[in-house]
Scaffold this motif. Structure first.
Motif, PDB file in Angstrom:
ATOM      1  N   ALA A  49       0.772  -1.396  -0.100  1.00  9.32           N
ATOM      2  CA  ALA A  49       0.173  -0.096   0.194  1.00  9.32           C
ATOM      3  C   ALA A  49       0.820   1.290   0.192  1.00  9.32           C
ATOM      4  O   ALA A  49       1.900   1.348   0.658  1.00  9.32           O
ATOM      5  N   THR A  50       0.510   2.299  -0.656  1.00  8.39           N
ATOM      6  CA  THR A  50       1.055   3.614  -0.531  1.00  8.39           C
ATOM      7  C   THR A  50       0.050   4.367   0.111  1.00  8.39           C
ATOM      8  O   THR A  50      -0.862   4.985  -0.439  1.00  8.39           O
ATOM      9  N   LYS A  51       0.224   4.596   1.434  1.00 10.05           N
ATOM     10  CA  LYS A  51      -0.743   5.170   2.420  1.00 10.05           C
ATOM     11  C   LYS A  51      -0.636   6.816   2.503  1.00 10.05           C
ATOM     12  O   LYS A  51      -1.511   7.614   2.670  1.00 10.05           O
ATOM     13  N   ASN A  52       0.600   7.022   2.090  1.00 14.13           N
ATOM     14  CA  ASN A  52       0.704   8.646   1.810  1.00 14.13           C
ATOM     15  C   ASN A  52       1.284   8.862   0.435  1.00 14.13           C
ATOM     16  O   ASN A  52       2.170   8.016   0.063  1.00 14.13           O
ATOM     17  N   VAL A  53       0.695   9.819   0.030  1.00  6.47           N
ATOM     18  CA  VAL A  53       0.924  10.160  -1.558  1.00  6.47           C
ATOM     19  C   VAL A  53       2.477  10.383  -1.602  1.00  6.47           C
ATOM     20  O   VAL A  53       3.221  10.198  -2.343  1.00  6.47           O
ATOM     21  N   SER A  54       3.066  10.965  -0.377  1.00  2.00           N
ATOM     22  CA  SER A  54       4.695  11.245  -0.411  1.00  2.00           C
ATOM     23  C   SER A  54       5.592  10.104  -0.500  1.00  2.00           C
ATOM     24  O   SER A  54       6.553   9.979  -0.662  1.00  2.00           O
ATOM     25  N   ASP A  55       4.749   8.718  -0.250  1.00  2.00           N
ATOM     26  CA  ASP A  55       5.184   7.656  -0.301  1.00  2.00           C
ATOM     27  C   ASP A  55       5.532   6.838  -1.515  1.00  2.00           C
ATOM     28  O   ASP A  55       6.055   5.808  -1.902  1.00  2.00           O
ATOM     29  N   PHE A 107      -2.882  10.376 -10.745  1.00  2.00           N
ATOM     30  CA  PHE A 107      -2.061   9.208 -10.345  1.00  2.00           C
ATOM     31  C   PHE A 107      -0.698  10.213  -9.920  1.00  2.00           C
ATOM     32  O   PHE A 107      -0.137  10.738 -10.392  1.00  2.00           O
ATOM     33  N   THR A 108      -0.032   9.562  -9.044  1.00  2.00           N
ATOM     34  CA  THR A 108       1.110   9.856  -8.477  1.00  2.00           C
ATOM     35  C   THR A 108       2.014   8.409  -8.321  1.00  2.00           C
ATOM     36  O   THR A 108       1.618   7.508  -7.486  1.00  2.00           O
TER      37      THR A 108
END
Lengths: 653, 653
Positions: free
Chosen positions: B529-535, B556-557
């Motif tokens: 999972a990418t739970k923070n966009v910054s990750d 999308f990021t």
């Protein structure tokens, strides 16, 4: 040029959220008498039939679903671009070739915009065309059998969204790229997009008798996003109109960067002029790999052919063929009224609609009154081509449809409504809410010279509380409006399968009489058909085994199969000998790695089974076919694998 | 013993044909006032909700479809045993393990008989169980999320048809084999069937809190065909009843050879006695490979575990646990009334129904009044256990359902009708035609101690002219009857998706409040999972590339991905950051070889893409999610493959 900011994006998101959640009304039943009236309007009693067929794209189901109107009942799901376990499409040997592409076997896609073939601008009910949006393809469905008859891949394309729309004599089904890409595809930095990526608009000819498709030419256009399209008709027949967005040619964060220009373009394409150009030897044949997949009702089988080249046209080489009309606020839909006089641009970040006049466009072209050019293609002056603007009072217009009585109906995604307005005066006549956030709307025949303006279907993007809750994932939702009076009346909600985008509907009186009931066994040309039960047999060919099987109520011939060994590859070629309407048989084999088969009367289908374990394994008919259906079964005996020595000996036979 | 001949088979076929084609009536609308009344009865106005959920098996679709009653609208198709391109079930990395079996990955099956979990004999709305008939499996669907939560394979079984039925406290979901097979499976001549093949009846325990399934024991029964089953309830709770046919133990031409015996059996199984036996160490653990597949809402992922042994019970070792009740004419359905007093056998080659008395059965057992035995299992005397016979006047009874007011409703396939009769007096009260050739019928809660006897749905096997024609292949059809009065009233026809066999329905008041709206992002335990966009990031691991991607309206990021090379295997792990109800995003990548993904708010899903060609390739959101949905896109740049030298160097990093 007005700059759209992230702030605007945030607002749009909020409006969407509010319109989606805030309004819990829209209950057509709050008035008892009205509910009763609406109940009668949508009710199709047992033994009676609906008035219209509606073909709805399945979106990410990759299929087409067939509904009845006004009942909203789903009659059938036609597998097109996706594997369909129900009848083995994309799993059976006969149908696997339908899903071959230049990228290999692709079991799914995103189908968007169905369109029914036309003769003289009127629906003729012969074929339905539908686009695959992801891996670019166009499919043709035969409306005699309701089966996918043909799929052609579209090379040099990516996001085949401004597709598939038909010219008024079905001369062409047209497909435009949503995403521009390097043409030919090659390794290059994404940041070099601007000026280097290109957008292909493909004109696919349709053979008048058979419907067979071929890519006649591709226009290699500037690297914009080509969102939607519609043909001219009547006086504007011979032209095709495409919306563009991202004329900024941004390659990242498009929700901000592609909303910078106040106006993008509607591209007007004089395809008759380009047709003449290529028929006189114009254009450049370039290498391009793409598949052409054809299903035959005679052999009950598909073949996939890889094509190797396509004719491209540089539009700057065909003066007078292509013009840009500046259109405000990132236009999404472009729609042409039944007479062909007007072209409606739906600027999705706007409250107003922009309507262009075909006559004015021709006059401006004739007068060479241009406002500069884009990549060598002339831009017409906005004021010169403008017929009028519809001050809708709505937010987020997406699509417009017509009723044939001089009215137009435009959907508004953000303000969640359909607005009815008068073509020519541009005055708003009526508005009704949708629940919630409508995308396309559809009137039967609305994309032809002869709409049947009795019903309008809105295809809504957000469902939330419209039906009993079914967990986090919901079906999408349609709403049916009676548009026979001055005011629209919302009369029904019905869920839709997949994510329908657009739809095409046709009166039952045109289509129902054409529908085929059975395949004639005598005409079955499948190479592995078992047309006489006495020909049923088992043929060994090394470790391939071909079982030629017949099925009729209520048995398989043969029903006891021995001589199979672990490691064999067993082909069951099964022919359904029934010759009555609606007596399919199914076939499943325990541990089958593809899917079951559904075999219609007169048809032959093939399933492959590779036994990995010795034992005695059953198969059976999966379609309840008679009082003795449960007895319609058989066994395959699987013996241990041959030893190496035995195998060599056998292969040497 | 009466012999059935091919002549009878031919007659049955003719009757079927006539009943299917001859009657063109059944129009509920012939009377205007009646039609209006029926229209109001089935109409659910926009903004209002249906009264019941109906879960219909999909048959050879392998899925379950959720309908509303009385509207007949399909709210959802829940993928269970089949690949489902719409949301990527069976294609995404997270869901592929759900379709693993001991035979390998199986993308399709044949789902037949749903049943809703019960507490104290009443529907509790926690789980729905459904059988896979072909490659024997039982699935559990979580009715909070409407997703398939668990699938367990059933070894030693083949044609898992007398399944999946629930005991009244959901102690067991029971699964019986339709086809007997060698146990253990081994190479043997098919003609040695009689006396050597066996039929397994499996009792699968359901963990009370979690619903988790485990095979508690398998009864290894004589080599008959075990067709259908139902639990006892109330006074007969603790017993389970199975119909058999082919007690002749024929292995070929069953439509003739399995109809020789005048009576087959209903097997009465005292499962509490067997439970006690195994809990005291009885039974034999035998090697058996079968999968147990579990989907977790926390990780949004499934795992598949191969189990290696199963506990079998030789029924002759448990005296007093199993008895055969002779039942005329190849019984198909066996149904137990709400009080548990009566067991109804539906002899499909008969006109009459045979009703057994549970009290009489117990008395006969206590009195040891037997009529011989079959393979060591006692046969009760027909007259001793008979409660009554329903002289129906119909042909081909298949299934019986109950309304909770002392009435029963039996379907007749050959004479195409539903017959209402009185439990206890056995008198026929009413009969109504079906169009055409009905299989099961269903009353909400009809398989529990508390039916909701307002509607009856007949599930018909032949559709023919009930809807607008759609070529040779048609959907199946259901009919809705109002059974609130003395006489049944046919009020609606609606098409059904796949081939529904049985259904289970439950009041919306029980189920709707439980329905979950979103997955909480904070609780997402997906390992990628990418739970923070910054990750959001791109991680290279040799030629594997993991793209940790976040999606939220409308981007999308990352949306520009470089550094990918031909030959890489790219995993897109995509997390939907929305936390509002009904805001899914989709993901498709051009040329993707599996399918698209549909990712619900808070969820992470993974798609694999193996680029074969260099170039710049787009991906996009497939679910129209905001006014700027069309801008929600990105590109992947694919560079030429590393040379061998580069690759070695890279792998050595």
């Amino acid at each position: 040029m007005k700059k759209y900011s992230l702030y605007l994006v945030a607002i749009l998101g909020s409006v969407l959220f509010l319109s989606g959640c805030g309004d819990q009304n829209g209950k057509a039943s709050s008035n008892g008498a009205l509910a009763s009236n609406n109940a009668e309007k949508v009710y199709v009693a047992p033994g009676e039939h609906d008035e219209f067929y509606a073909f709805m794209s399945g979106g990410y189901s990759g299929n087409v679903a067939v509904y009845g109107l006004p009942s909203g009942r789903m009659f059938k799901e036609i597998p097109v671009f996706s594997q369909f376990p129900t009848n083995g499409y994309g799993y059976s040997e006969e149908t696997k070739p339908m899903l071959e592409t230049s990228f290999g076997f692709i079991p799914a896609d995103d189908s968007h915009h169905p369109d029914i073939s036309q003769t003289n601008g009127e629906l003729d009910g012969r074929w339905l065309f539908i686009n695959g949006n992801n891996t670019p393809r166009i499919a043709r469905i035969d409306l005699k059998t309701f089966e996918t008859a043909e799929i052609i891949e579209v090379p040099n394309s990516a996001g085949n969204h401004s597709s598939s729309y038909i010219t008024e004599n079905s001369e062409y089904v047209v497909a435009g790229t949503r995403f521009s890409v390097p043409i030919p595809q090659r390794d290059m930095p994404i940041k070099d997009y601007k000026g280097n990526f290109k957008g292909a608009l493909s004109f696919i000819s349709v053979e008048p008798e058979t419907g067979s498709m071929d890519i006649k030419f591709q226009l290699i256009m500037p690297g914009f996003n080509y969102d939607l399209s519609h043909p001219g008709r009547g006086k504007s027949h011979g032209w095709f109109f495409f919306t563009t967005y991202n004329t900024e040619e941004a390659n990242s964060l498009l929700e901000v960067n592609a909303s910078q220009n106040d106006k993008d373009f509607i591209a007007a394409v004089n395809w008759k002029k380009i047709e003449e150009y290529v028929e006189n030897g114009g254009g450049t044949m370039v290498p391009a790999n793409y598949t052409h997949n054809v299903y035959s009702d005679e052999t009950h089988s598909a073949t996939s052919t890889m094509k190797k080249e396509v004719l491209t046209v540089d539009p700057t080489k065909v003066p007078g063929a292509i013009f840009f009309m500046p259109t405000p606020k990132s236009p999404h839909g472009v729609d042409v009224n039944p007479t062909g006089d007007y072209i409606v641009g739906n600027g999705k970040l706007s409250a107003d609609l922009t309507v262009f006049s075909f006559d004015k466009m021709i006059a401006a072209i004739d007068g060479k009154k241009f406002d500069g050019e884009a990549y060598g293609l002339p831009i017409l002056k906005f004021e010169d081509v403008l017929a009028g603007q519809v001050k809708s009072g709505g937010l987020g217009p997406l699509h417009t449809e017509f009723d044939g009585q001089g009215n137009a109906y435009t959907t508004f995604f953000i303000s969640s409504e359909v607005v009815k307005w008068k073509v020519g005066t541009w005055e708003v006549i009526d508005r009704k809410p949708t629940f919630y956030s409508v995308g396309h709307c559809m009137i039967p025949g609305g994309n032809s010279r002869k709409p049947f303006g009795k019903y309008l279907v809105s295809m809504n993007k957000i469902t939330k509380d419209r039906y009993l809750p079914t967990g986090p994932e919901l079906e999408h939702s349609a709403q049916l409006y009676d548009i026979s009076g001055d005011k629209m009346e919302l009369i029904y909600d019905f869920p839709t399968h997949g994510e329908p985008h657009y739809a095409a509907a046709i009166p039952a009186s045109i289509l129902a009489p054409k529908s085929q009931k059975i395949y004639k066994l005598a005409e079955n040309e499948h190479p592995f058909a078992t047309k006489n039960v006495s020909d049923a047999r088992i043929v060994h060919d090394g470790n391939e085994v071909h079982v030629y099987m017949a099925m009729i109520r209520s048995h398989f011939t043969p029903d006891n199969i021995e001589g199979i060994k672990v490691g064999d590859k067993v082909y069951f070629h099964i022919t359904n000998h029934e010759q009555d309407f609606d007596v399919p048989h199914g076939f499943m084999m325990i541990g089958q790695k593809n899917s079951g088969l559904l075999i219609m009367p007169g048809q032959t289908k093939t399933s492959v089974w590779e036994p990995k374990q010795e034992g005695v394994w059953p198969f059976y008919c999966t379609d309840f076919c008679s009082a003795l259906h449960q007895e319609m079964q058989g066994y395959v005996r699987v013996s241990p694998a041959k030893s190496n020595i035995d195998l060599s000996w056998s292969l040497g036979e």
